[in-house]
Design a protein around this motif. Structure first.
Motif, mmCIF file in Angstrom:
data_model
loop_
_atom_site.group_PDB
_atom_site.id
_atom_site.type_symbol
_atom_site.label_atom_id
_atom_site.label_comp_id
_atom_site.label_asym_id
_atom_site.label_seq_id
_atom_site.Cartn_x
_atom_site.Cartn_y
_atom_site.Cartn_z
ATOM 1 N N TYR A 246 0.938 -1.013 0.184
ATOM 2 C CA TYR A 246 0.156 -0.481 0.446
ATOM 3 C C TYR A 246 0.599 1.174 -0.159
ATOM 4 N N ILE A 247 1.847 1.357 1.386
ATOM 5 C CA ILE A 247 2.953 2.453 0.736
ATOM 6 C C ILE A 247 3.847 2.828 -0.681
ATOM 7 N N CYS A 256 12.192 8.112 -2.734
ATOM 8 C CA CYS A 256 12.029 6.891 -3.253
ATOM 9 C C CYS A 256 13.680 6.419 -2.562
ATOM 10 N N VAL A 257 13.948 6.922 -2.130
ATOM 11 C CA VAL A 257 15.208 6.329 -1.121
ATOM 12 C C VAL A 257 14.355 4.890 0.537
ATOM 13 N N PHE A 258 12.854 6.001 0.251
ATOM 14 C CA PHE A 258 12.159 4.561 1.829
ATOM 15 C C PHE A 258 10.955 4.122 1.043
ATOM 16 N N ILE A 259 10.930 4.435 -0.412
ATOM 17 C CA ILE A 259 9.851 3.223 -1.400
ATOM 18 C C ILE A 259 11.003 2.170 -1.714
ATOM 19 N N ASN A 260 12.009 2.363 -2.375
ATOM 20 C CA ASN A 260 12.865 1.228 -2.570
ATOM 21 C C ASN A 260 13.284 0.473 -1.008
ATOM 22 N N TRP A 261 13.786 1.097 0.102
ATOM 23 C CA TRP A 261 13.826 -0.201 1.212
ATOM 24 C C TRP A 261 12.568 -0.202 1.724
ATOM 25 N N ILE A 262 11.326 -0.343 1.387
ATOM 26 C CA ILE A 262 10.190 -0.821 1.258
ATOM 27 C C ILE A 262 9.366 -1.349 0.731
ATOM 28 N N ARG A 263 10.183 -1.476 -0.634
ATOM 29 C CA ARG A 263 9.776 -2.337 -1.781
ATOM 30 C C ARG A 263 10.782 -3.963 -1.039
ATOM 31 N N VAL A 265 11.710 -4.475 1.937
ATOM 32 C CA VAL A 265 11.333 -5.273 3.037
ATOM 33 C C VAL A 265 9.876 -6.380 2.840
ATOM 34 N N GLN A 266 9.420 -5.572 1.729
ATOM 35 C CA GLN A 266 8.108 -6.609 1.304
ATOM 36 C C GLN A 266 8.087 -7.872 1.347
ATOM 37 N N LEU A 267 9.758 -7.911 0.370
ATOM 38 C CA LEU A 267 10.226 -9.218 0.152
ATOM 39 C C LEU A 267 10.811 -9.838 0.675
ATOM 40 N N TYR A 268 11.479 -9.738 2.472
ATOM 41 C CA TYR A 268 12.077 -10.058 2.831
ATOM 42 C C TYR A 268 10.936 -10.648 3.928
ATOM 43 N N LEU A 269 9.717 -9.820 3.790
ATOM 44 C CA LEU A 269 9.295 -10.682 4.965
ATOM 45 C C LEU A 269 8.112 -12.136 3.902
ATOM 46 N N VAL A 270 7.810 -11.998 2.236
ATOM 47 C CA VAL A 270 7.284 -12.857 2.020
ATOM 48 C C VAL A 270 7.736 -14.057 2.185
ATOM 49 N N MET A 271 10.064 -13.968 2.370
ATOM 50 C CA MET A 271 10.518 -14.636 2.110
ATOM 51 C C MET A 271 10.535 -15.858 3.005
ATOM 52 N N ALA A 272 10.736 -14.455 4.471
ATOM 53 C CA ALA A 272 10.927 -15.079 5.439
ATOM 54 C C ALA A 272 9.971 -15.999 5.987
#
Length: 322
Positions: A246-247, A256-263, A265-272
């Motif tokens: 959503y973010i 964009c730095v924040f957006i790329n980090w959020i991008r 983190v979203q990947l970390y969460l799903v793979m974790a």
């Protein structure tokens, strides 16, 4: 407000430290997912004590297989993608497409696996005779195979709509539907357990039938408890992942730095989630621990094996699942 379907920072430079951090975390998740899920699959299919040959455990193996593919496929592709990103080199578009198609297929299959486990528990508790008569291992394999086919077909929509639209739909439909089904089935299971507890609380241990009923109920409760833990892990990983999506799509003031980090983190969460799931079973269920211990220590010598089989059967009979 950014338009849904367009990644708002597609032309921005991704911080090098972020790319290599994500590559490192992806590599770690890959190792954990491969080891943990391989052990679960070995426990189910090579169990020397034959205590895990049930539809429920085959559905557990199906979920473990989906999570294993994250470890041997998705996470390594993520490493390659982010290392390339950190080195400021570009991968071929086909590699991007293969990565995201595989990613969505496995995620869909994992969610279907959780739904199947929830429905399996509900049917086994609500209609035990129907469950025992109608569901065998071949039907369990067939149900799992159908789930994989549907997962792949749904993921084909990624090629039609693009990454961000499909990711947004995935967050709003697949995850929410999975959450709703699991909450509904577990709520019904809880009510059934409460009714059975009231009905059987006056049973005495004077007959073998009453003892068997109590043991069967206790076993169902403990398998369901293990599933509930998996659901808690699912919520802990996928709900924040939804917030990240959503973010990415709706935050008009985020840089964009924040957006790329959020991008990432979203990947970390799903793979974790794929690395955490297998820990629930070996750590909580005695039969899984015994099977894994027997396989890893190569205790297939006849004398030792027979002693362990006897021990395992005693544990199964008394439902001592720690």
């Amino acid at each position: 407000m950014s338009l849904i379907g367009e990644y708002p920072c597609s032309n921005a430079t991704v911080p090098t430290v972020l790319s290599f951090t994500t590559a490192s975390i992806s590599a770690l998740i890959s190792i954990v997912a491969i080891v943990g899920n391989s052990l679960v699959l070995l426990a189910v299919f090579l169990d020397p004590y034959k205590n895990l040959r049930s539809p429920f455990n085959y559905f557990v193996a199906n979920l473990a297989f989906a999570d294993l593919l994250v470890g041997i496929g998705i996470a390594p592709m993520s490493v390659m993608y982010h290392v390339s990103e950190g080195l400021k080199s570009r991968l071929k578009p086909e590699i991007h497409e293969d990565l995201f198609f595989s990613y969505f297929t496995v995620c869909n299959a994992s969610l279907f696996g959780l739904i199947i486990l929830g429905v399996d528990r509900y049917v086994s508790v609500s209609y035990p005779l129907f469950y025992m008569v109608r569901l065998d291992r071949w039907k369990a394999f067939l149900i799992s195979a159908i789930a994989w086919v549907i997962s792949a077909l749904l993921s084909l929509m990624y090629f039609q709509f693009g990454l961000n639209i499909y990711r947004f739909v995935f967050a709003n439909v697949a995850i929410i539907v999975t959450f709703a089904v699991l909450i509904a089935t577990n709520a019904k299971i809880l009510r059934i357990f409460q009714e059975q507890a009231r009905r059987w609380e006056d049973l005495h241990d004077s007959t073998e039938e009453n003892i068997a009923k109590k043991r069967a109920l206790e076993w169902e409760k403990k398998m369901t408890k293990a599933l509930v833990i998996v659901l808690v892990v699912f919520l802990a990983c996928f709900l924040p992942s939804c917030v990240c999506i959503y973010i990415i799509n709706l935050c008009s003031t985020c840089n964009c730095v924040f957006i790329n980090w959020i991008r990432d983190v979203q990947l970390y969460l799903v793979m974790a989630n794929s690395g955490i799931n297998p820990i629930v079973y070996p750590c909580r269920m005695q039969n899984y621990r015994l099977a894994i211990k027997g396989i890893l220590s190569c205790e297939f010598r006849r004398g030792q094996l027979m002693r362990n089989v006897s021990e395992s059967r005693i544990i199964t009979a008394t439902t001592e699942v720690s």
